[in-house]
Scaffold this active site. Structure first.
Site, mmCIF file in Angstrom:
data_model
loop_
_atom_site.group_PDB
_atom_site.id
_atom_site.type_symbol
_atom_site.label_atom_id
_atom_site.label_comp_id
_atom_site.label_asym_id
_atom_site.label_seq_id
_atom_site.Cartn_x
_atom_site.Cartn_y
_atom_site.Cartn_z
ATOM 1 N N ARG A 196 82.211 -5.818 -11.205
ATOM 2 C CA ARG A 196 81.899 -6.504 -9.956
ATOM 3 C C ARG A 196 80.502 -7.114 -10.069
ATOM 4 O O ARG A 196 79.604 -6.504 -10.654
ATOM 5 C CB ARG A 196 81.928 -5.524 -8.775
ATOM 6 N N TYR A 207 72.589 -7.021 -0.636
ATOM 7 C CA TYR A 207 72.364 -5.801 0.134
ATOM 8 C C TYR A 207 70.989 -5.230 -0.177
ATOM 9 O O TYR A 207 70.189 -4.943 0.724
ATOM 10 C CB TYR A 207 73.455 -4.777 -0.178
#
Length: 322
Positions: free
Chosen positions: A279, A141
């Site tokens: 994560r 991202y």
């Protein structure tokens, strides 16, 4: 003034659109509604349902609209998803931005305010982060946004594009009648408030072994109204040739546990927690310095306290589900 807002059905783009309309501007929203509903659009705005990957439609929109400037918010924004499906982020975020830039060039439009991200910095060497810090994203991202900025820089040097890229961290809070409503929701504060509202049983904390005060990630939070007003200030900076990079944030960081404690204070609810592993792609600490935009554009946050930010979000979410 006449503005095109890409992604204007979303949380931040929608907030900016509403404030521009309140100030008497004309606004056209360009959005594919992939993560929003048409009901989120401000009634006073013109609307074109379209995707930035549709090169012909975006050029037609620019040619017919004759806009004074474009504010570009349209993007996929989930860092976690970008580490599973990076191709989606490069196609939509980077490819979509390239289409927009080419359409601007073809139609003589040369003013752009770009909604970037502090994910461009990745794991910072020091905090608070300055605009001169190394750019080394840790997720796809952030890379997709940084590639977009790189294209803008070259378009500025070669074709005279005037742009401002605003890199910011976690945005929260609400203005009167409008707040955060992603579909699906992935941001921490609205997820926490869902627990307080009884719509979720608990909130998950991803990673408890980061090098921070309590082992959870540290993030910088900014009220959406303060962020929107910074974008509008950035429009004025485009009156001069060249480009601008600005960080936006509160200048102070809060751990995930501290955010949950703030929500408990504001809502009066217990908010149970479930601990999960880290994560991939999540930096330990992200806190921005906003000194540059304060000194150059006179920006000043009106909602500097985390409890204030969460309280406005809590008010919005209670009305939303009333």
């Amino acid at each position: 003034m006449n503005f095109l807002v890409t992604g204007g059905a979303g949380y931040i783009g929608g907030t900016v659109s509403r404030i521009l309309l309140q100030q008497g501007a004309k606004v056209t929203i360009y959005d594919n509604l992939c993560h929003a509903k048409a009901s989120a659009l401000p009634a006073q705005a013109a609307f074109i349902q379209g995707d930035l990957l549709d090169r012909q439609l975006i050029e037609k929109t620019l040619r017919e609209g004759k806009f004074d400037a474009i504010l570009h918010f349209a993007a996929l924004i989930e860092a976690g998803e970008s580490m599973k499906k990076p191709e989606l982020y490069f196609r939509n975020n980077t490819g979509g931005t390239l289409n927009l830039l080419e359409a601007m060039l073809a139609t003589g439009q040369n003013k752009l305010v770009f909604s970037s991200t502090a994910a461009c910095y990745g794991e910072p060497e020091s905090t608070p982060i300055l605009e001169t810090a190394k750019l080394q994203p840790t997720n796809a991202y952030g890379e997709s946004k940084l590639l977009s900025e790189t294209m803008m820089r070259w378009m500025s040097e070669i074709h005279g594009l005037r742009y401002a890229a605003l890199r910011y961290f976690n945005v929260a809070g609400a203005i009167e009648g409008y707040g955060e409503a992603h579909e699906p929701e992935s941001h921490l504060i609205p997820l926490i408030l869902d627990v307080a509202l009884g719509r979720r049983q608990s909130i998950k904390i991803y990673g408890q072994d980061y090098p921070t005060a309590d082992g959870t990630c540290v993030r910088d939070y900014i009220h959406v109204q303060d962020l929107a007003e910074a974008h509008i200030l950035a429009l004025k900076a485009l009156e001069q040739p060249g480009h601008h990079i600005f960080n936006l944030g509160s200048g102070q960081g809060f751990t995930v546990r501290q955010v949950i404690e703030s929500a408990r204070r504001v809502t009066g609810h217990a908010i149970p927690v479930i601990e999960e592993p880290r994560r991939p792609g999540d930096p330990a600490v992200l806190v921005a310095s906003s000194d540059k935009i304060k000194s150059e554009l006179g920006w000043k946050p009106n909602f500097p306290e985390l409890d204030q930010i969460i309280a406005s979000a809590w008010e919005w979410h209670q009305k939303r589900y009333a």
